[in-house]
Design a protein around this motif. Structure first.
Motif, short mmCIF file in Angstrom:
data_model
loop_
_atom_site.label_atom_id
_atom_site.label_comp_id
_atom_site.label_asym_id
_atom_site.label_seq_id
_atom_site.Cartn_x
_atom_site.Cartn_y
_atom_site.Cartn_z
N ASP A 224 19.26 -53.94 17.41
CA ASP A 224 18.14 -54.02 16.51
C ASP A 224 16.10 -55.05 16.30
O ASP A 224 16.50 -56.13 16.50
CB ASP A 224 18.20 -53.41 14.91
N ARG A 225 15.44 -53.74 17.01
CA ARG A 225 13.82 -54.01 17.22
C ARG A 225 13.42 -55.64 15.99
O ARG A 225 13.30 -56.58 16.06
CB ARG A 225 13.00 -53.58 18.00
N ARG A 226 14.01 -54.52 14.75
CA ARG A 226 13.70 -54.69 13.03
C ARG A 226 15.42 -55.07 12.49
O ARG A 226 16.22 -53.82 12.33
CB ARG A 226 12.74 -53.68 12.73
N ALA A 227 15.60 -56.43 12.54
CA ALA A 227 16.65 -56.83 11.56
C ALA A 227 16.15 -56.16 10.02
O ALA A 227 15.15 -56.68 9.34
CB ALA A 227 17.00 -58.10 11.29
N THR A 228 17.10 -55.32 9.35
CA THR A 228 16.86 -54.61 8.29
C THR A 228 17.84 -55.34 6.94
O THR A 228 18.98 -56.23 7.82
CB THR A 228 17.51 -53.32 8.26
N VAL A 290 15.29 -47.77 14.02
CA VAL A 290 15.48 -48.06 13.37
C VAL A 290 15.69 -46.85 12.43
O VAL A 290 17.24 -46.42 12.19
CB VAL A 290 16.10 -49.46 12.19
N GLU A 291 14.82 -46.10 12.09
CA GLU A 291 14.74 -44.71 11.46
C GLU A 291 15.40 -44.24 12.13
O GLU A 291 16.67 -43.47 11.74
CB GLU A 291 14.09 -44.53 10.83
N SER A 292 15.33 -43.59 13.44
CA SER A 292 16.00 -43.21 14.76
C SER A 292 17.50 -43.16 14.85
O SER A 292 18.54 -42.64 14.16
CB SER A 292 15.25 -42.65 15.89
N ALA A 293 17.88 -44.57 14.19
CA ALA A 293 19.18 -44.97 14.87
C ALA A 293 20.48 -44.71 13.52
O ALA A 293 21.34 -44.16 13.81
CB ALA A 293 19.49 -46.02 15.01
N LEU A 294 19.14 -45.12 11.74
CA LEU A 294 20.13 -44.91 10.92
C LEU A 294 20.13 -43.07 10.95
O LEU A 294 21.56 -43.05 10.17
CB LEU A 294 19.58 -45.03 10.68
N GLU A 295 19.47 -42.29 10.86
CA GLU A 295 19.52 -40.63 11.06
C GLU A 295 20.63 -40.48 11.37
O GLU A 295 21.38 -39.46 11.46
CB GLU A 295 18.27 -40.43 10.89
N ALA A 296 20.50 -40.91 12.39
CA ALA A 296 22.13 -40.21 13.48
C ALA A 296 22.91 -40.84 13.66
O ALA A 296 24.39 -40.00 13.59
CB ALA A 296 21.71 -40.35 15.48
N THR A 297 23.44 -41.61 13.22
CA THR A 297 24.01 -42.73 12.31
C THR A 297 24.52 -41.73 10.76
O THR A 297 26.10 -41.93 10.82
CB THR A 297 24.41 -44.14 12.20
N VAL A 298 23.86 -41.36 9.99
CA VAL A 298 24.50 -40.56 9.03
C VAL A 298 24.96 -39.43 9.31
O VAL A 298 25.98 -38.88 8.80
CB VAL A 298 23.52 -41.07 7.98
N GLU A 299 23.82 -38.48 10.50
CA GLU A 299 24.74 -37.13 10.63
C GLU A 299 25.92 -37.35 11.17
O GLU A 299 26.38 -36.77 11.16
CB GLU A 299 23.56 -36.77 11.42
#
Length: 329
Positions: A224-228, A290-299
Protein backbone atom coordinates in the motif's frame (compact mmCIF):
# COMPACT_ATOMS: atom_id res chain seq x y z
CA UNK A 1 -2.76 -10.44 -28.79
CA UNK A 2 -0.15 -11.20 -26.11
CA UNK A 3 -0.48 -14.71 -24.68
CA UNK A 4 -0.11 -14.97 -20.90
CA UNK A 5 0.17 -18.12 -18.82
CA UNK A 6 -0.73 -17.79 -15.14
CA UNK A 7 0.55 -20.67 -13.03
CA UNK A 8 -2.14 -20.88 -10.36
CA UNK A 9 -4.86 -18.46 -11.29
CA UNK A 10 -8.06 -19.44 -9.48
CA UNK A 11 -7.80 -18.52 -5.81
CA UNK A 12 -6.49 -15.12 -4.70
CA UNK A 13 -3.49 -13.34 -6.21
CA UNK A 14 -3.71 -15.49 -9.33
CA UNK A 15 -7.44 -14.86 -9.71
CA UNK A 16 -6.97 -11.09 -9.64
CA UNK A 17 -3.95 -11.36 -11.94
CA UNK A 18 -6.01 -13.19 -14.57
CA UNK A 19 -8.64 -10.44 -14.38
CA UNK A 20 -5.96 -7.74 -14.63
CA UNK A 21 -4.38 -9.31 -17.69
CA UNK A 22 -7.71 -9.80 -19.44
CA UNK A 23 -8.67 -6.19 -18.73
CA UNK A 24 -5.48 -5.16 -20.55
CA UNK A 25 -6.06 -7.25 -23.65
CA UNK A 26 -4.11 -10.41 -22.89
CA UNK A 27 -5.16 -13.86 -24.04
CA UNK A 28 -4.89 -15.80 -20.76
CA UNK A 29 -4.42 -19.48 -19.94
CA UNK A 30 -4.34 -20.78 -16.37
CA UNK A 31 -2.38 -23.86 -15.34
CA UNK A 32 -3.08 -25.69 -12.08
CA UNK A 33 -4.20 -29.00 -10.63
CA UNK A 34 -7.89 -28.09 -10.76
CA UNK A 35 -8.42 -28.60 -7.04
CA UNK A 36 -10.34 -25.35 -6.56
CA UNK A 37 -13.38 -23.87 -8.26
CA UNK A 38 -12.50 -22.10 -11.50
CA UNK A 39 -14.08 -18.62 -11.52
CA UNK A 40 -13.23 -18.27 -15.22
CA UNK A 41 -15.35 -21.11 -16.59
CA UNK A 42 -17.11 -20.00 -19.77
CA UNK A 43 -15.17 -16.71 -19.93
CA UNK A 44 -12.67 -17.44 -22.68
CA UNK A 45 -9.86 -18.21 -20.24
CA UNK A 46 -8.36 -21.58 -21.15
CA UNK A 47 -7.60 -24.00 -18.30
CA UNK A 48 -4.84 -26.57 -18.59
CA UNK A 49 -4.74 -29.08 -15.75
CA UNK A 50 -1.43 -30.31 -14.43
CA UNK A 51 1.04 -30.28 -11.55
CA UNK A 52 3.52 -27.41 -11.63
CA UNK A 53 5.97 -29.48 -9.56
CA UNK A 54 6.05 -32.03 -12.39
CA UNK A 55 8.58 -30.78 -14.94
CA UNK A 56 6.92 -32.84 -17.65
CA UNK A 57 3.55 -31.18 -17.04
CA UNK A 58 5.22 -27.77 -17.05
CA UNK A 59 7.01 -28.51 -20.32
CA UNK A 60 3.76 -29.76 -21.85
CA UNK A 61 1.89 -26.55 -21.05
CA UNK A 62 4.82 -24.49 -22.33
CA UNK A 63 4.60 -26.31 -25.65
CA UNK A 64 0.79 -26.21 -25.83
CA UNK A 65 0.37 -22.52 -24.97
CA UNK A 66 3.67 -21.02 -26.18
CA UNK A 67 3.17 -18.01 -23.89
CA UNK A 68 4.75 -14.61 -24.28
CA UNK A 69 4.40 -13.87 -20.56
CA UNK A 70 4.41 -16.24 -17.58
CA UNK A 71 3.19 -15.15 -14.13
CA UNK A 72 4.19 -17.76 -11.54
CA UNK A 73 1.89 -17.46 -8.50
CA UNK A 74 2.53 -20.84 -6.88
CA UNK A 75 6.29 -21.40 -6.83
CA UNK A 76 6.85 -22.34 -3.20
CA UNK A 77 10.24 -24.01 -3.41
CA UNK A 78 13.36 -22.76 -5.19
CA UNK A 79 13.43 -25.83 -7.46
CA UNK A 80 10.04 -24.68 -8.82
CA UNK A 81 11.62 -21.41 -9.96
CA UNK A 82 14.70 -23.08 -11.41
CA UNK A 83 12.52 -25.48 -13.40
CA UNK A 84 10.22 -22.71 -14.65
CA UNK A 85 13.04 -20.40 -15.73
CA UNK A 86 14.63 -23.29 -17.60
CA UNK A 87 11.41 -24.38 -19.33
CA UNK A 88 10.25 -20.84 -20.12
CA UNK A 89 13.72 -19.51 -20.96
CA UNK A 90 12.59 -17.90 -24.22
CA UNK A 91 9.49 -15.98 -23.06
CA UNK A 92 9.29 -12.20 -23.17
CA UNK A 93 8.78 -12.10 -19.42
CA UNK A 94 8.75 -14.58 -16.55
CA UNK A 95 7.53 -13.01 -13.28
CA UNK A 96 7.93 -14.86 -9.99
CA UNK A 97 5.62 -14.02 -7.09
CA UNK A 98 8.02 -13.79 -4.17
CA UNK A 99 7.26 -12.19 -0.79
CA UNK A 100 8.33 -9.45 1.59
CA UNK A 101 9.09 -12.38 3.91
CA UNK A 102 12.17 -13.01 1.74
CA UNK A 103 13.97 -10.21 3.59
CA UNK A 104 16.18 -11.56 6.35
CA UNK A 105 17.19 -8.23 7.84
CA UNK A 106 14.99 -5.93 9.91
CA UNK A 107 15.15 -2.47 8.37
CA UNK A 108 12.69 0.40 7.92
CA UNK A 109 11.94 0.36 5.06
CA UNK A 110 13.17 -2.79 3.35
CA UNK A 111 14.66 -1.97 -0.07
CA UNK A 112 15.40 -4.17 -3.08
CA UNK A 113 19.09 -4.84 -3.61
CA UNK A 114 19.97 -3.21 -0.28
CA UNK A 115 18.23 -5.08 2.53
CA UNK A 116 19.68 -8.56 2.98
CA UNK A 117 17.57 -11.58 2.05
CA UNK A 118 17.05 -14.69 4.17
CA UNK A 119 19.55 -17.49 3.89
CA UNK A 120 18.06 -20.83 2.86
CA UNK A 121 19.55 -24.18 3.87
CA UNK A 122 19.18 -27.31 1.76
CA UNK A 123 16.72 -28.62 4.34
CA UNK A 124 14.62 -25.44 4.25
CA UNK A 125 14.60 -25.43 0.44
CA UNK A 126 12.55 -28.62 0.34
CA UNK A 127 10.40 -27.90 3.39
CA UNK A 128 6.80 -26.69 3.29
CA UNK A 129 6.43 -25.20 6.79
CA UNK A 130 5.61 -21.60 7.63
CA UNK A 131 9.01 -21.18 9.32
CA UNK A 132 10.85 -21.81 6.06
CA UNK A 133 8.55 -19.69 3.87
CA UNK A 134 10.77 -16.59 3.83
CA UNK A 135 14.00 -18.51 3.19
CA UNK A 136 12.33 -20.47 0.36
CA UNK A 137 11.04 -17.27 -1.27
CA UNK A 138 14.49 -15.69 -0.96
CA UNK A 139 16.06 -18.74 -2.63
CA UNK A 140 13.47 -18.39 -5.40
CA UNK A 141 14.59 -14.78 -5.87
CA UNK A 142 18.18 -15.92 -6.20
CA UNK A 143 17.07 -18.45 -8.83
CA UNK A 144 15.48 -15.57 -10.76
CA UNK A 145 18.68 -13.55 -10.56
CA UNK A 146 20.77 -16.52 -11.75
CA UNK A 147 18.39 -17.15 -14.66
CA UNK A 148 18.61 -13.51 -15.71
CA UNK A 149 22.38 -13.75 -15.76
CA UNK A 150 21.93 -16.61 -18.25
CA UNK A 151 19.77 -14.43 -20.49
CA UNK A 152 16.26 -15.28 -19.24
CA UNK A 153 13.85 -12.33 -18.98
CA UNK A 154 13.06 -13.21 -15.36
CA UNK A 155 11.93 -10.80 -12.64
CA UNK A 156 10.53 -10.99 -9.12
CA UNK A 157 7.69 -9.18 -7.33
CA UNK A 158 7.66 -9.09 -3.52
CA UNK A 159 4.27 -8.36 -1.96
CA UNK A 160 3.91 -7.86 1.77
CA UNK A 161 0.72 -9.14 3.50
CA UNK A 162 -1.85 -9.32 0.72
CA UNK A 163 -5.53 -8.57 1.42
CA UNK A 164 -8.68 -7.93 -0.57
CA UNK A 165 -11.64 -9.76 -2.13
CA UNK A 166 -11.39 -13.59 -2.14
CA UNK A 167 -8.69 -13.62 0.55
CA UNK A 168 -8.71 -17.11 2.03
CA UNK A 169 -5.98 -16.46 4.64
CA UNK A 170 -8.36 -14.97 7.22
CA UNK A 171 -5.86 -12.37 8.44
CA UNK A 172 -8.13 -9.38 7.84
CA UNK A 173 -11.29 -11.49 8.26
CA UNK A 174 -10.46 -11.86 11.95
CA UNK A 175 -10.55 -8.10 12.51
CA UNK A 176 -13.69 -7.61 10.40
CA UNK A 177 -15.47 -10.30 12.44
CA UNK A 178 -14.43 -8.72 15.73
CA UNK A 179 -15.60 -5.25 14.69
CA UNK A 180 -18.87 -6.52 13.24
CA UNK A 181 -19.86 -8.62 16.25
CA UNK A 182 -18.31 -6.99 19.34
CA UNK A 183 -18.38 -3.51 20.85
CA UNK A 184 -14.86 -3.90 22.27
CA UNK A 185 -11.90 -5.10 20.22
CA UNK A 186 -8.70 -6.24 21.91
CA UNK A 187 -5.53 -4.96 20.22
CA UNK A 188 -2.08 -6.03 21.44
CA UNK A 189 0.41 -3.32 22.31
CA UNK A 190 -0.45 0.34 21.85
CA UNK A 191 -2.02 -0.05 18.39
CA UNK A 192 0.84 1.58 16.49
CA UNK A 193 2.20 -1.72 15.15
CA UNK A 194 2.84 -1.57 11.41
CA UNK A 195 2.85 -4.72 9.28
CA UNK A 196 2.77 -3.36 5.75
CA UNK A 197 -0.11 -4.70 3.63
CA UNK A 198 -0.70 -4.87 -0.12
CA UNK A 199 -4.12 -4.68 -1.76
CA UNK A 200 -4.51 -7.69 -4.04
CA UNK A 201 -5.55 -5.71 -7.12
CA UNK A 202 -2.39 -3.64 -6.72
CA UNK A 203 -0.33 -6.82 -6.59
CA UNK A 204 -2.00 -7.98 -9.80
CA UNK A 205 -1.28 -4.68 -11.55
CA UNK A 206 2.32 -4.82 -10.29
CA UNK A 207 2.77 -8.25 -11.84
CA UNK A 208 1.49 -7.03 -15.21
CA UNK A 209 3.55 -3.83 -15.15
CA UNK A 210 6.74 -5.65 -14.14
CA UNK A 211 6.14 -8.13 -16.97
CA UNK A 212 5.83 -5.22 -19.40
CA UNK A 213 8.36 -2.75 -18.01
CA UNK A 214 10.59 -4.52 -15.50
CA UNK A 215 14.28 -5.21 -16.01
CA UNK A 216 15.49 -8.83 -16.04
CA UNK A 217 17.16 -9.88 -12.82
CA UNK A 218 15.40 -7.22 -10.74
CA UNK A 219 13.01 -7.56 -7.81
CA UNK A 220 10.19 -5.11 -7.07
CA UNK A 221 8.44 -4.57 -3.73
CA UNK A 222 4.68 -3.98 -3.71
CA UNK A 223 2.58 -2.63 -0.83
CA UNK A 224 0.00 0.00 0.00
CA UNK A 225 1.13 3.54 -0.72
CA UNK A 226 0.16 4.47 2.85
CA UNK A 227 1.04 1.86 5.46
CA UNK A 228 -1.56 1.79 8.23
CA UNK A 229 -1.23 0.83 11.89
CA UNK A 230 -3.26 -1.95 13.48
CA UNK A 231 -5.47 0.67 15.18
CA UNK A 232 -6.06 2.35 11.81
CA UNK A 233 -7.06 -0.99 10.29
CA UNK A 234 -9.66 -1.57 13.01
CA UNK A 235 -10.92 2.01 12.73
CA UNK A 236 -11.12 1.75 8.96
CA UNK A 237 -13.15 -1.46 9.17
CA UNK A 238 -15.49 0.17 11.68
CA UNK A 239 -15.95 3.13 9.34
CA UNK A 240 -16.88 0.89 6.40
CA UNK A 241 -19.33 -1.08 8.56
CA UNK A 242 -20.65 2.11 10.20
CA UNK A 243 -19.99 0.55 13.59
CA UNK A 244 -18.88 2.15 16.83
CA UNK A 245 -16.11 0.17 18.47
CA UNK A 246 -13.89 0.61 21.51
CA UNK A 247 -10.27 -0.39 20.91
CA UNK A 248 -8.76 -1.87 24.07
CA UNK A 249 -4.96 -1.99 24.17
CA UNK A 250 -3.20 -4.60 26.23
CA UNK A 251 0.28 -5.84 27.01
CA UNK A 252 1.79 -9.31 27.49
CA UNK A 253 1.08 -9.40 31.25
CA UNK A 254 -2.65 -8.80 30.79
CA UNK A 255 -2.80 -11.16 27.81
CA UNK A 256 -1.37 -13.89 30.03
CA UNK A 257 -4.71 -13.91 31.88
CA UNK A 258 -6.23 -15.40 28.73
CA UNK A 259 -3.16 -17.50 27.93
CA UNK A 260 -2.69 -15.40 24.79
CA UNK A 261 0.60 -14.62 23.08
CA UNK A 262 0.60 -11.29 21.19
CA UNK A 263 1.76 -13.15 18.09
CA UNK A 264 -1.59 -14.96 17.92
CA UNK A 265 -3.26 -11.80 16.69
CA UNK A 266 -3.28 -11.64 12.88
CA UNK A 267 -1.18 -8.84 11.36
CA UNK A 268 0.71 -8.16 14.59
CA UNK A 269 4.49 -8.27 14.88
CA UNK A 270 6.87 -6.65 17.36
CA UNK A 271 9.12 -4.91 14.84
CA UNK A 272 7.57 -2.87 12.01
CA UNK A 273 7.56 -4.46 8.56
CA UNK A 274 7.65 -1.79 5.88
CA UNK A 275 8.69 -2.12 2.24
CA UNK A 276 9.84 0.69 -0.02
CA UNK A 277 7.73 0.74 -3.21
CA UNK A 278 9.63 3.54 -4.95
CA UNK A 279 11.27 1.20 -7.47
CA UNK A 280 7.93 -0.19 -8.62
CA UNK A 281 6.39 3.28 -8.73
CA UNK A 282 9.20 4.24 -11.09
CA UNK A 283 7.68 1.87 -13.65
CA UNK A 284 4.39 3.78 -13.56
CA UNK A 285 2.62 1.64 -10.97
CA UNK A 286 0.10 3.32 -8.67
CA UNK A 287 -1.56 2.01 -5.51
CA UNK A 288 -5.26 2.02 -4.73
CA UNK A 289 -6.18 4.39 -1.87
CA UNK A 290 -6.36 2.43 1.38
CA UNK A 291 -9.92 3.55 2.06
CA UNK A 292 -11.17 2.17 -1.27
CA UNK A 293 -9.20 -1.05 -0.87
CA UNK A 294 -10.55 -1.63 2.62
CA UNK A 295 -14.12 -0.92 1.54
CA UNK A 296 -13.89 -3.58 -1.19
CA UNK A 297 -12.30 -6.01 1.28
CA UNK A 298 -15.01 -5.57 3.91
CA UNK A 299 -17.82 -5.75 1.35
CA UNK A 300 -16.43 -9.03 0.01
CA UNK A 301 -16.29 -10.48 3.53
CA UNK A 302 -19.88 -9.46 4.26
CA UNK A 303 -21.09 -11.07 1.03
CA UNK A 304 -19.03 -14.24 1.56
CA UNK A 305 -19.65 -17.23 3.80
CA UNK A 306 -16.30 -16.81 5.56
CA UNK A 307 -16.20 -16.50 9.35
CA UNK A 308 -13.14 -14.74 10.67
CA UNK A 309 -13.79 -15.94 14.22
CA UNK A 310 -11.80 -19.10 13.47
CA UNK A 311 -8.60 -17.05 13.26
CA UNK A 312 -6.58 -15.50 16.06
CA UNK A 313 -7.24 -16.06 19.78
CA UNK A 314 -10.76 -17.26 20.57
CA UNK A 315 -13.20 -14.77 22.06
CA UNK A 316 -13.53 -16.61 25.38
CA UNK A 317 -9.86 -16.03 26.15
CA UNK A 318 -10.13 -12.43 25.01
CA UNK A 319 -13.06 -11.90 27.39
CA UNK A 320 -10.88 -13.08 30.29
CA UNK A 321 -8.31 -10.45 29.38
CA UNK A 322 -10.98 -7.75 29.09
CA UNK A 323 -12.25 -8.74 32.53
CA UNK A 324 -8.78 -8.29 34.03
CA UNK A 325 -8.40 -4.90 32.36
CA UNK A 326 -11.80 -3.80 33.69
CA UNK A 327 -10.71 -4.80 37.20
CA UNK A 328 -7.51 -2.77 36.90
CA UNK A 329 -9.30 0.30 35.50
Amino acid sequence: MTRALVIGGTRFIGRHTVAELRDHGYDVTIFNRGEHDNPFDDTGVEHVEGDRTDDGDLADVAHAVSPDVVIDCVAYQPRDVRAATRIFDDVEAYVYVSSGAAYGEEAIPKREGETALCECSDEQATDDSADSYGPRKAAGDRAVFAAAEDGVNATSVRPCNVYGPHDYTGRVDYWIERVSTHDRVLVPGDGTNVWHRAYVEDVASALRIVAEEGDPGEAYNVGDRRATTLDELVEGIASVLDESVEIVHTGPRELAAGDIDPGEFPLYRDYPHLLSTAKLSGLGWEATPVESALEATVEDYVESERDGSEHGPDREREERVLGVLDTLA
